[in-house]
Structure formats: structure tokens, C-alpha cells
Design a protein around this motif. Structure first.
Motif, short mmCIF file in Angstrom:
data_model
loop_
_atom_site.label_atom_id
_atom_site.label_comp_id
_atom_site.label_asym_id
_atom_site.label_seq_id
_atom_site.Cartn_x
_atom_site.Cartn_y
_atom_site.Cartn_z
N PRO A 1 0.81 -1.22 0.00
CA PRO A 1 0.00 0.00 0.00
C PRO A 1 0.85 1.27 0.00
CG PRO A 1 -0.84 -1.59 1.58
CD PRO A 1 0.46 -2.13 1.10
N GLY A 2 0.59 2.14 -0.97
CA GLY A 2 1.30 3.40 -1.04
C GLY A 2 2.71 3.34 -1.56
N CYS A 3 3.21 2.14 -1.85
CA CYS A 3 4.60 1.97 -2.29
C CYS A 3 4.70 2.05 -3.82
CB CYS A 3 5.16 0.64 -1.80
SG CYS A 3 5.24 0.50 0.00
N PRO A 4 5.85 2.47 -4.33
CA PRO A 4 5.99 2.66 -5.78
C PRO A 4 5.89 1.38 -6.59
CG PRO A 4 7.64 3.94 -4.60
CD PRO A 4 7.01 3.02 -3.60
N GLY A 5 6.41 0.25 -6.06
CA GLY A 5 6.35 -1.01 -6.78
C GLY A 5 7.10 -0.98 -8.10
N ARG A 6 8.29 -0.38 -8.11
CA ARG A 6 9.03 -0.19 -9.36
C ARG A 6 10.03 -1.32 -9.65
NH1 ARG A 6 8.63 5.49 -10.62
NH2 ARG A 6 10.19 5.29 -12.27
N GLY A 7 10.29 -2.21 -8.70
CA GLY A 7 11.16 -3.34 -8.98
C GLY A 7 12.54 -3.22 -8.36
N ALA A 8 13.22 -4.37 -8.27
CA ALA A 8 14.49 -4.45 -7.57
C ALA A 8 15.64 -3.82 -8.34
CB ALA A 8 14.82 -5.91 -7.26
N LEU A 9 15.62 -3.91 -9.67
CA LEU A 9 16.75 -3.40 -10.44
C LEU A 9 16.87 -1.88 -10.32
CD1 LEU A 9 19.14 -3.91 -12.24
CD2 LEU A 9 17.62 -3.86 -14.23
N VAL A 10 15.78 -1.17 -10.52
CA VAL A 10 15.86 0.28 -10.39
C VAL A 10 16.08 0.67 -8.93
CG1 VAL A 10 13.35 0.64 -10.17
CG2 VAL A 10 14.80 2.49 -11.01
N ASP A 11 15.53 -0.09 -8.00
CA ASP A 11 15.75 0.17 -6.58
C ASP A 11 17.24 0.06 -6.25
OD1 ASP A 11 14.84 0.59 -3.83
OD2 ASP A 11 15.41 -1.50 -3.51
N GLY A 12 17.89 -0.97 -6.77
CA GLY A 12 19.31 -1.14 -6.53
C GLY A 12 20.13 -0.02 -7.14
N MET A 13 19.77 0.37 -8.35
CA MET A 13 20.53 1.45 -9.00
C MET A 13 20.31 2.79 -8.29
SD MET A 13 20.57 0.72 -13.08
CE MET A 13 21.42 -0.73 -13.74
N VAL A 14 19.14 2.99 -7.70
CA VAL A 14 18.91 4.21 -6.91
C VAL A 14 19.78 4.19 -5.66
CG1 VAL A 14 17.23 5.37 -5.42
CG2 VAL A 14 16.61 4.79 -7.77
N ALA A 15 19.86 3.03 -5.00
CA ALA A 15 20.75 2.92 -3.83
C ALA A 15 22.18 3.22 -4.22
CB ALA A 15 20.64 1.52 -3.23
N MET A 16 22.60 2.73 -5.39
CA MET A 16 23.93 3.00 -5.91
C MET A 16 24.11 4.50 -6.17
SD MET A 16 25.56 1.60 -9.48
CE MET A 16 24.27 2.41 -10.45
N GLU A 17 23.10 5.14 -6.76
CA GLU A 17 23.19 6.56 -7.09
C GLU A 17 23.29 7.41 -5.83
OE1 GLU A 17 24.11 9.13 -9.63
OE2 GLU A 17 23.32 7.27 -10.48
N LEU A 18 22.56 7.03 -4.79
CA LEU A 18 22.67 7.75 -3.52
C LEU A 18 24.08 7.62 -2.95
CD1 LEU A 18 19.32 6.57 -1.85
CD2 LEU A 18 19.76 8.84 -2.80
N ALA A 19 24.60 6.38 -2.96
CA ALA A 19 25.93 6.14 -2.39
C ALA A 19 27.03 6.75 -3.23
CB ALA A 19 26.15 4.63 -2.23
N ARG A 20 26.79 6.97 -4.50
CA ARG A 20 27.79 7.57 -5.38
C ARG A 20 28.15 8.98 -4.91
NH1 ARG A 20 28.27 10.49 -10.19
NH2 ARG A 20 26.07 11.05 -10.14
N VAL A 21 27.20 9.65 -4.28
CA VAL A 21 27.45 10.97 -3.70
C VAL A 21 27.74 10.86 -2.21
CG1 VAL A 21 26.42 13.22 -3.17
CG2 VAL A 21 26.13 12.19 -5.44
N ASP A 22 26.95 10.05 -1.50
CA ASP A 22 27.19 9.90 -0.06
C ASP A 22 26.66 8.57 0.44
OD1 ASP A 22 28.01 10.74 2.58
OD2 ASP A 22 25.87 10.85 3.00
N PRO A 23 27.52 7.64 0.86
CA PRO A 23 27.07 6.35 1.39
C PRO A 23 26.18 6.48 2.63
CG PRO A 23 29.37 6.20 0.74
CD PRO A 23 28.99 7.66 0.65
#
Length: 399
Positions: free
Chosen positions: A77-99
Motif C-alpha cells: 500500500p502506497g509503495c511505488p512497486g518499481r522493482g528491484a533493479l531500479v531500486d538497486g541502482m537508486v541505492a547506488m546513485e545515492l551512495a555515489r554521492v554519499d554512502p
């Protein structure tokens, strides 16, 4: 037109050498670009100051909330439901600037929301997930204890005792990210009656739950870790995660979030590599940029090889997760590999910068320090190799 423009990679970071972003849909690539823009524009200019002071930039949370990335992979409920691959790449993008910011989101959107999504009843998911997805409520995940880390499955000492329509929790937790300011803390405790591990959502103002912020960390200093003290904390049965009946439920959460940490490791390595690459083009020695030196190019290419290999393995792991096929050993292999490659890459980046590598103004030193935390949490390299070793040999080497 350059080769990267021919491939449609003109807006992608230079660390995506083989164009892994092209595996995403246009919509998901747009989301990744929005995250990249926010992190570059809002976070990078201020993060060294927060890292130095070991404080969290709360004023940035509304901007992160607008990105819509909390619980990105979940379809609750209320969650984007966009999938694991884009979720992982977003985590990577966040850490690319600041872990640290990637860890903050991993705890909130991965561990805390994941516990409720995977282990909560329909009513509980409806009650908490939408507000957590909007980041109106921030979550934490209380598993690790002062006297037990890797052996938590057998050694978890925090207790839960049923008393009518309530549960009474007693124990200690340590290294709990976000705990210093979280609205909801998922506490894992052992039922005194059946000895099974169960999950409880404890609200921040619960009587008997107190926090001590952990000070003097040399890594992920922006993350607000705390020790949690639970003394006769009463939690209603309605706040017990209804589908969590054993440690296996906890492991189900950790399996998917371990992939998130593998992506964070790639992001940390990418950030260090990109700062090092920029530095070599600007730094002059003997009348020319050091990027023209053979030994420097060798180090840069070794960093890029590590980043690329770890990204490729993580892509496959996330594809398995999206297909419902991700096993413990898959996530463990990805996490162990990515963190080893990360540790090498940030060290080489530090080497490229020489003495300047220890100055925060060049960022690389922050990635070197933060890598040490990512290397250890969500399963050390040794624990993850034993999980994979058990899978490939059929023999358990766990004591």
C-alpha cells in the motif's frame, strides 16, 4: 557526436562504462536522473560538513520524499512497486554521492519498510507503509545486539513475553541506524514461551525504550546510530508483525536488503573513482595532467574494472529478485564480491590523490572511511562466503 552520446549515455555517470542504465525503462531512467540531480545539487555541496559534525541533514528529507524512492521495490500500500533493479541502482546513485544517505534510505525504505511489507498483516501494511513511503514516518530496524552480531540467529537475547493483549520487551540493541530520530523501530525479540524470534513495531515514545546515540564513529558519520535500551516496554499485539514467526522471517528481509548493500558498495566505489578521475584531469605535475601518466591510468582502469564487474553481478542478482528467484546465496555472493571490489577501488582512488586523498575537500577520503562500514554490515565477507560455501558444497561450515 561522441560514442557515449551514440549509446544514449550522455547523461549517465562516467562510471557506467558499459551502459547498464540502458537496461532500465525510460521511466526508471528518468527517476534515476532525478535522484542523481538531487544528490549532486542538494547533498554533495553540504555533506562534508555534516560528516565532520556527525549530524544528519534533516532539512533534506522533504526533498528526498518528493523523489518517491522510499520502499521503491515494494508493491505494498502506497509503495511505488518499481522493482528491484531500479531500486538497486537508486541505492547506488545515492551512495555515489554519499554512502551515509544511501544507508539512511536502506534502513528506512529497505529494512524497516521491508519488515512490514514482508512480515506484516494486510492491516499493518495499510496502517504504516503509505506514511513511510511519503517519509512522514521514518523507520529503524533493531536486530543487532551489544554482545552478538554475526551469530544473531542463535544468540539473540532480547526477550518478548506475552501478557494478555500486550507483549513485554526487555533487552539491548546496538548499531541501530536512524534509531536516534526514528518514529517507528522494528524490534526483533525472542518469545520466552516458544523461543522463536518475532518482530514488533515499537513507536518512538514507548515507555521504557531509551536511546544513546553512538559517538566517535570513523565511518558513515552522518548516519545516526544508537544503542536501544528496552526495559519492560509494552507493545500491543496489534503491533506484532503477524507473519513473523521465526528467524526465517528476519532472514527473508535481510536477503533482499543485502542486495541493496551490494549496490551501495558499487555506489561508494563509483563515487571514489569519479572523484579520482576528475582529480587526475585537473592535477598538474611536470607540466601536464597526471591523467596522462601510465601508472595513474593503470589505477583508474583497475578501479573501473572493479566497478563494472560488481555492477554486472548486482544487475543479475536484482533480475533474479524481480523474478522471485533470489536465494540467500545469490545475495551473499553479490554482497561479498561488491564490498571486496569496493574496498580495493577506494584504496586505489586514495592512492591516485596522494596526500590530498585524506582531505575531505576532495571527497575520496570520506568514501575510503565509509567503505569500512559497508564492508562489515548486513553480513561480513566471512559470513557471506560461508552462506555461499554451504550452497555450493552442501556442507555447513557454521559453528
Amino acid at each position: 557526436m561522441s560514442e557515449r552520446e551514440d549509446l544514449g549515455l550522455e547523461d549517465s555517470p562516467l562510471s557506467d562504462f558499459l551502459g547498464f542504465e540502458l537496461l532500465l525503462s525510460e521511466q526508471d531512467r528518468d527517476l534515476l536522473g532525478s535522484v542523481r540531480s538531487f544528490m549532486t545539487r542538494e547533498v554533495e555541496p553540504v555533506i562534508n560538513d555534516y560528516w565532520t559534525r556527525a549530524e544528519f541533514p534533516h532539512e533534506l528529507v522533504p526533498g528526498i520524499a518528493k523523489l518517491g524512492i522510499a520502499g521503491l521495490a515494494y508493491d505494498g500500500p502506497g509503495c511505488p512497486g518499481r522493482g528491484a533493479l531500479v531500486d538497486g541502482m537508486v541505492a547506488m546513485e545515492l551512495a555515489r554521492v554519499d554512502p551515509s544517505m544511501s544507508t539512511f534510505m536502506g534502513v528506512h525504505g529497505g529494512l524497516a519498510m521491508g519488515s512490514i511489507h514482508l512480515c506484516g498483516s494486510d492491516e499493518q501494511r495499510e496502517r504504516w507503509l503509505p506514511a513511510m513511503a511519503r517519509m512522514e514516518l521514518i523507520g529503524a530496524f533493531g536486530l543487532t545486539e551489544p554482545d552478538v552480531g554475526s551469530a544473531i540467529s542463535a544468540g539473540l537475547a532480547t526477550s518478548a513475553r506475552r501478557d494478555g493483549d500486550e507483549w513485554v520487551l526487555n533487552g539491548e540493541k546496538k548499531w541501530i541506524g536512524n534509531a536516534a530520530f526514528a518514529d517507528l523501530v522494528v524490534i526483533w525479540a525472542r518469545d520466552e514461551e516458544d523461543k522463536q524470534v518475532k518482530g514488533f513495531v515499537v513507536e518512538k515514545d514507548a515507555v521504557g525504550m531509551t536511546f544513546d546515540k553512538q559517538e566517535d564513529k570513523i565511518a558513515l558519520r552522518v548516519v545516526q546510530n544508537a544503542e536501544i535500551h528496552l526495559h519492560d516496554v509494552r507493545v500491543p499485539e496489534a503491533n506484532r508483525l503477524q507473519k513473523a514467526e521465526s528467524f526465517r522471517s528476519t532472514a527473508d528481509v535481510l536477503r533482499v536488503t543485502r542486495m541493496g548493500v551490494a549496490w551501495q558498495a558499487v555506489g561508494c566505489a563509483r563515487g571514489a573513482y569519479e572523484h579520482a578521475l576528475r582529480y587526475t584531469k585537473e592535477r598538474q605535475q611536470f607540466g601536464r595532467p597526471i591523467a596522462s601518466f601510465q601508472m595513474v591510468q593503470d589505477l583508474l582502469v583497475k578501479m573501473l574494472m572493479n566497478v563494472t564487474a560488481a555492477t554486472a553481478m548486482n544487475v543479475r542478482g536484482s533480475q533474479l529478485q524481480d523474478a522471485g528467484l533470489l536465494a540467500d546465496e545469490h545475495a551473499s555472493l553479490c554482497k561479498a564480491h561488491a564490498t571486496v571490489r569496493m574496498r580495493e577501488a577506494v584504496g586505489w582512488a586514495r592512492e591516485v590523490l596522494g596526500g590530498n586523498g585524506i582531505l575531505l575537500e576532495h571527497h575520496v577520503g570520506r568514501f575510503v572511511a565509509d567503505a569500512e562500514a559497508i564492508y562489515s554490515y548486513e553480513g561480513t565477507r566471512e559470513i557471506n562466503t560461508l552462506i555461499v560455501g554451504r550452497a555450493i558444497t552442501g556442507e555447513s561450515a557454521f559453528v
